[in-house]
Design a protein around this motif. Sequence first.
Motif, PDB file in Angstrom:
ATOM      1  N   SER A  76       0.849  -1.105   0.080  1.00 12.56           N
ATOM      2  CA  SER A  76       0.008   0.007   0.121  1.00 12.56           C
ATOM      3  C   SER A  76       0.715   1.215  -0.006  1.00 12.56           C
ATOM      4  N   PRO A  77       0.362   2.297  -0.403  1.00 18.68           N
ATOM      5  CA  PRO A  77       1.159   3.773  -0.258  1.00 18.68           C
ATOM      6  C   PRO A  77       1.904   4.046   0.828  1.00 18.68           C
ATOM      7  N   LEU A  78       2.993   4.644   0.920  1.00 22.45           N
ATOM      8  CA  LEU A  78       3.703   4.924   2.088  1.00 22.45           C
ATOM      9  C   LEU A  78       3.648   6.504   2.206  1.00 22.45           C
ATOM     10  N   VAL A  79       3.524   7.364   3.157  1.00 20.68           N
ATOM     11  CA  VAL A  79       3.613   8.578   3.346  1.00 20.68           C
ATOM     12  C   VAL A  79       5.200   9.172   3.819  1.00 20.68           C
ATOM     13  N   CYS A  80       5.722   9.992   2.884  1.00 19.81           N
ATOM     14  CA  CYS A  80       7.040  10.558   3.546  1.00 19.81           C
ATOM     15  C   CYS A  80       6.829  11.905   3.786  1.00 19.81           C
ATOM     16  N   GLU A  81       7.454  12.548   4.840  1.00 22.58           N
ATOM     17  CA  GLU A  81       7.275  13.850   5.202  1.00 22.58           C
ATOM     18  C   GLU A  81       8.635  14.744   5.031  1.00 22.58           C
TER      19      GLU A  81
END
Length: 106
Positions: A76-81
């Motif tokens: 699933s998608p992964l969020v990077c800050e």
Amino acid sequence: MADTFKSYGVSLSAVSSIDIYPGVVGTAIVNSINISNVSATDTCNVSVFLKKGATSYSIISNVEIPVGTSLQVLESPLVCESGNTITATATKASMLTTITSVLEIT
């Protein structure tokens, strides 16, 4: 805010940690990380990490990629800050290539 789709291709040319996604100032949604074994003769293992500051979080650890095959790392998608990077380490140099597809929101 601008939304930009990008892809990053990297060859894991050493057995040390290599940035496969350098990050962005803003937010990025990593849609996929594909790793291919381009060797004609050997399997190779790979580990992938999300780096947040000085701390690394394992996404996959020491997974074997057989000759001529690919591995889709994310389910699933992964969020990077801002300031986050994604790194990979191969057990053998110059056998694996990566393509990381992201949506950067800046």
